[in-house]
Write a protein that holds these residues in place. Structure first.
Motif, PDB file in Angstrom:
ATOM      1  N   GLY A  49      51.931  39.825  28.151  1.00 16.38           N
ATOM      2  CA  GLY A  49      51.045  38.874  27.499  1.00 16.38           C
ATOM      3  C   GLY A  49      50.115  38.139  28.442  1.00 16.38           C
ATOM      4  O   GLY A  49      49.496  37.155  28.052  1.00 16.38           O
ATOM      5  N   VAL A  50      49.989  38.582  29.681  1.00 15.35           N
ATOM      6  CA  VAL A  50      49.124  37.934  30.669  1.00 15.35           C
ATOM      7  C   VAL A  50      47.856  38.764  30.834  1.00 15.35           C
ATOM      8  O   VAL A  50      47.918  39.967  31.054  1.00 15.35           O
ATOM      9  CB  VAL A  50      49.851  37.802  32.024  1.00 15.35           C
ATOM     10  CG1 VAL A  50      48.939  37.175  33.061  1.00 15.35           C
ATOM     11  CG2 VAL A  50      51.111  36.984  31.874  1.00 15.35           C
ATOM     12  N   THR A  51      46.705  38.118  30.717  1.00 11.90           N
ATOM     13  CA  THR A  51      45.442  38.828  30.910  1.00 11.90           C
ATOM     14  C   THR A  51      45.149  38.970  32.400  1.00 11.90           C
ATOM     15  O   THR A  51      45.738  38.268  33.234  1.00 11.90           O
ATOM     16  CB  THR A  51      44.277  38.075  30.248  1.00 11.90           C
ATOM     17  OG1 THR A  51      44.110  36.823  30.903  1.00 11.90           O
ATOM     18  CG2 THR A  51      44.531  37.867  28.755  1.00 11.90           C
ATOM     19  N   LEU A  52      44.224  39.854  32.717  1.00 11.62           N
ATOM     20  CA  LEU A  52      43.828  40.049  34.117  1.00 11.62           C
ATOM     21  C   LEU A  52      43.246  38.765  34.691  1.00 11.62           C
ATOM     22  O   LEU A  52      43.550  38.391  35.830  1.00 11.62           O
ATOM     23  CB  LEU A  52      42.829  41.200  34.237  1.00 11.62           C
ATOM     24  CG  LEU A  52      42.276  41.468  35.634  1.00 11.62           C
ATOM     25  CD1 LEU A  52      43.397  41.804  36.609  1.00 11.62           C
ATOM     26  CD2 LEU A  52      41.252  42.587  35.598  1.00 11.62           C
ATOM     27  N   TRP A  55      50.125  43.496  40.832  1.00  9.24           N
ATOM     28  CA  TRP A  55      51.143  43.208  39.824  1.00  9.24           C
ATOM     29  C   TRP A  55      50.624  43.575  38.442  1.00  9.24           C
ATOM     30  O   TRP A  55      51.324  44.218  37.658  1.00  9.24           O
ATOM     31  CB  TRP A  55      51.540  41.729  39.864  1.00  9.24           C
ATOM     32  CG  TRP A  55      52.416  41.348  38.729  1.00  9.24           C
ATOM     33  CD1 TRP A  55      53.759  41.522  38.631  1.00  9.24           C
ATOM     34  CD2 TRP A  55      52.011  40.745  37.490  1.00  9.24           C
ATOM     35  NE1 TRP A  55      54.217  41.066  37.415  1.00  9.24           N
ATOM     36  CE2 TRP A  55      53.153  40.585  36.706  1.00  9.24           C
ATOM     37  CE3 TRP A  55      50.783  40.328  37.004  1.00  9.24           C
ATOM     38  CZ2 TRP A  55      53.117  40.025  35.434  1.00  9.24           C
ATOM     39  CZ3 TRP A  55      50.738  39.772  35.729  1.00  9.24           C
ATOM     40  CH2 TRP A  55      51.904  39.628  34.959  1.00  9.24           C
ATOM     41  N   TYR A  56      49.412  43.171  38.127  1.00 10.26           N
ATOM     42  CA  TYR A  56      48.836  43.436  36.806  1.00 10.26           C
ATOM     43  C   TYR A  56      48.739  44.945  36.546  1.00 10.26           C
ATOM     44  O   TYR A  56      49.019  45.408  35.443  1.00 10.26           O
ATOM     45  CB  TYR A  56      47.461  42.788  36.697  1.00 10.26           C
ATOM     46  CG  TYR A  56      46.839  42.958  35.336  1.00 10.26           C
ATOM     47  CD1 TYR A  56      47.213  42.131  34.284  1.00 10.26           C
ATOM     48  CD2 TYR A  56      45.914  43.955  35.092  1.00 10.26           C
ATOM     49  CE1 TYR A  56      46.658  42.282  33.020  1.00 10.26           C
ATOM     50  CE2 TYR A  56      45.359  44.126  33.829  1.00 10.26           C
ATOM     51  CZ  TYR A  56      45.733  43.284  32.811  1.00 10.26           C
ATOM     52  OH  TYR A  56      45.197  43.449  31.554  1.00 10.26           O
ATOM     53  N   LEU A  57      48.336  45.703  37.555  1.00  9.30           N
ATOM     54  CA  LEU A  57      48.190  47.145  37.408  1.00  9.30           C
ATOM     55  C   LEU A  57      49.514  47.888  37.519  1.00  9.30           C
ATOM     56  O   LEU A  57      49.581  49.093  37.279  1.00  9.30           O
ATOM     57  CB  LEU A  57      47.206  47.686  38.455  1.00  9.30           C
ATOM     58  CG  LEU A  57      45.777  47.176  38.332  1.00  9.30           C
ATOM     59  CD1 LEU A  57      44.938  47.672  39.481  1.00  9.30           C
ATOM     60  CD2 LEU A  57      45.172  47.576  37.004  1.00  9.30           C
ATOM     61  N   GLY A  58      50.581  47.192  37.929  1.00  5.25           N
ATOM     62  CA  GLY A  58      51.902  47.807  38.048  1.00  5.25           C
ATOM     63  C   GLY A  58      52.007  48.761  39.235  1.00  5.25           C
ATOM     64  O   GLY A  58      52.792  49.705  39.180  1.00  5.25           O
TER      65      GLY A  58
END
Length: 121
Positions: free
Chosen positions: A5-8, A113-116
Protein backbone atom coordinates in the motif's frame (compact mmCIF):
# COMPACT_ATOMS: atom_id res chain seq x y z
CA UNK A 1 3.70 -1.85 -8.38
CA UNK A 2 2.81 -0.58 -4.89
CA UNK A 3 4.35 -2.51 -2.03
CA UNK A 4 2.15 -2.97 1.01
CA UNK A 5 0.00 0.00 0.00
CA UNK A 6 2.99 2.36 -0.27
CA UNK A 7 3.39 4.46 -3.41
CA UNK A 8 6.75 5.14 -5.02
CA UNK A 9 6.54 8.82 -4.05
CA UNK A 10 5.90 7.92 -0.41
CA UNK A 11 8.74 5.39 -0.36
CA UNK A 12 11.17 7.88 -1.93
CA UNK A 13 10.09 10.61 0.47
CA UNK A 14 10.73 8.33 3.41
CA UNK A 15 14.06 7.22 1.99
CA UNK A 16 15.26 10.76 1.32
CA UNK A 17 14.54 11.49 4.99
CA UNK A 18 16.66 8.41 5.88
CA UNK A 19 13.62 6.55 7.25
CA UNK A 20 12.44 2.99 6.66
CA UNK A 21 10.76 2.97 3.24
CA UNK A 22 8.13 0.50 4.44
CA UNK A 23 6.82 2.14 7.62
CA UNK A 24 8.53 5.55 7.69
CA UNK A 25 8.81 5.36 11.47
CA UNK A 26 12.32 4.17 12.30
CA UNK A 27 15.66 5.29 10.92
CA UNK A 28 16.97 3.13 8.08
CA UNK A 29 20.55 3.88 9.15
CA UNK A 30 22.49 3.22 12.33
CA UNK A 31 25.29 5.59 11.41
CA UNK A 32 26.38 7.89 8.63
CA UNK A 33 25.91 5.30 5.84
CA UNK A 34 25.40 1.93 7.55
CA UNK A 35 21.96 0.46 6.83
CA UNK A 36 20.27 -1.31 9.75
CA UNK A 37 19.86 -5.07 9.43
CA UNK A 38 16.11 -5.02 10.17
CA UNK A 39 13.72 -2.13 10.80
CA UNK A 40 12.98 -2.16 14.55
CA UNK A 41 9.35 -1.11 13.98
CA UNK A 42 8.08 -3.16 11.00
CA UNK A 43 10.80 -5.86 10.83
CA UNK A 44 11.59 -5.17 7.14
CA UNK A 45 15.04 -6.67 6.34
CA UNK A 46 16.67 -3.52 4.92
CA UNK A 47 20.17 -5.00 4.75
CA UNK A 48 19.06 -7.29 1.91
CA UNK A 49 18.88 -4.36 -0.52
CA UNK A 50 22.28 -3.72 -2.19
CA UNK A 51 23.09 -0.03 -1.79
CA UNK A 52 26.79 -0.38 -2.56
CA UNK A 53 28.00 1.88 -5.37
CA UNK A 54 24.81 3.32 -6.87
CA UNK A 55 24.35 6.15 -4.35
CA UNK A 56 27.97 7.26 -4.77
CA UNK A 57 27.63 7.48 -8.55
CA UNK A 58 24.34 9.38 -8.30
CA UNK A 59 25.83 11.76 -5.73
CA UNK A 60 28.87 12.45 -7.91
CA UNK A 61 26.61 13.10 -10.88
CA UNK A 62 24.43 15.51 -8.89
CA UNK A 63 27.29 17.39 -7.25
CA UNK A 64 29.20 17.58 -10.50
CA UNK A 65 26.25 19.20 -12.22
CA UNK A 66 25.53 21.50 -9.30
CA UNK A 67 29.12 22.75 -8.90
CA UNK A 68 31.18 22.24 -12.04
CA UNK A 69 28.68 23.34 -14.67
CA UNK A 70 27.76 26.65 -12.99
CA UNK A 71 31.44 27.28 -12.26
CA UNK A 72 32.22 27.39 -15.95
CA UNK A 73 29.35 29.80 -16.55
CA UNK A 74 30.66 32.39 -14.07
CA UNK A 75 32.97 34.76 -15.96
CA UNK A 76 35.21 35.54 -12.96
CA UNK A 77 36.25 31.91 -12.64
CA UNK A 78 38.25 32.05 -15.85
CA UNK A 79 40.43 34.84 -14.41
CA UNK A 80 40.83 33.42 -10.89
CA UNK A 81 44.27 32.15 -9.84
CA UNK A 82 44.52 28.36 -9.73
CA UNK A 83 45.90 28.51 -6.16
CA UNK A 84 42.52 29.88 -5.03
CA UNK A 85 40.18 28.19 -7.47
CA UNK A 86 41.35 24.58 -7.05
CA UNK A 87 41.10 24.34 -3.22
CA UNK A 88 37.79 26.19 -3.26
CA UNK A 89 36.24 23.85 -5.81
CA UNK A 90 37.66 20.73 -4.17
CA UNK A 91 36.36 21.84 -0.76
CA UNK A 92 32.94 22.73 -2.14
CA UNK A 93 32.64 19.45 -4.04
CA UNK A 94 33.81 17.47 -1.01
CA UNK A 95 31.43 19.20 1.40
CA UNK A 96 28.42 18.84 -0.88
CA UNK A 97 29.23 15.19 -1.56
CA UNK A 98 29.51 14.35 2.13
CA UNK A 99 26.30 16.24 2.88
CA UNK A 100 24.23 14.69 0.09
CA UNK A 101 25.46 11.08 0.16
CA UNK A 102 23.39 9.79 3.14
CA UNK A 103 20.18 11.24 1.71
CA UNK A 104 20.84 9.88 -1.78
CA UNK A 105 21.61 6.48 -0.24
CA UNK A 106 18.29 6.60 1.63
CA UNK A 107 16.45 7.38 -1.60
CA UNK A 108 18.33 4.61 -3.41
CA UNK A 109 17.47 2.14 -0.64
CA UNK A 110 13.80 3.06 -0.85
CA UNK A 111 13.79 2.63 -4.64
CA UNK A 112 15.35 -0.82 -4.33
CA UNK A 113 12.85 -1.73 -1.62
CA UNK A 114 9.91 -0.52 -3.71
CA UNK A 115 11.09 -2.50 -6.75
CA UNK A 116 11.81 -5.58 -4.61
CA UNK A 117 15.44 -5.85 -5.79
CA UNK A 118 16.97 -7.90 -2.98
CA UNK A 119 20.51 -9.21 -2.79
CA UNK A 120 20.81 -12.89 -3.70
CA UNK A 121 21.67 -15.01 -0.69
Amino acid sequence: MPRQGVTLATALSRGLRRRCPCCGEASAFRGYLKVVEVCPVCQTPLSLYPTDDGPAYITMLLVGHLVVAPTFLIPGVWNAPLQILAPTLVGLIGALTLAALPFVKGGFLSLLWYLGMKRAR
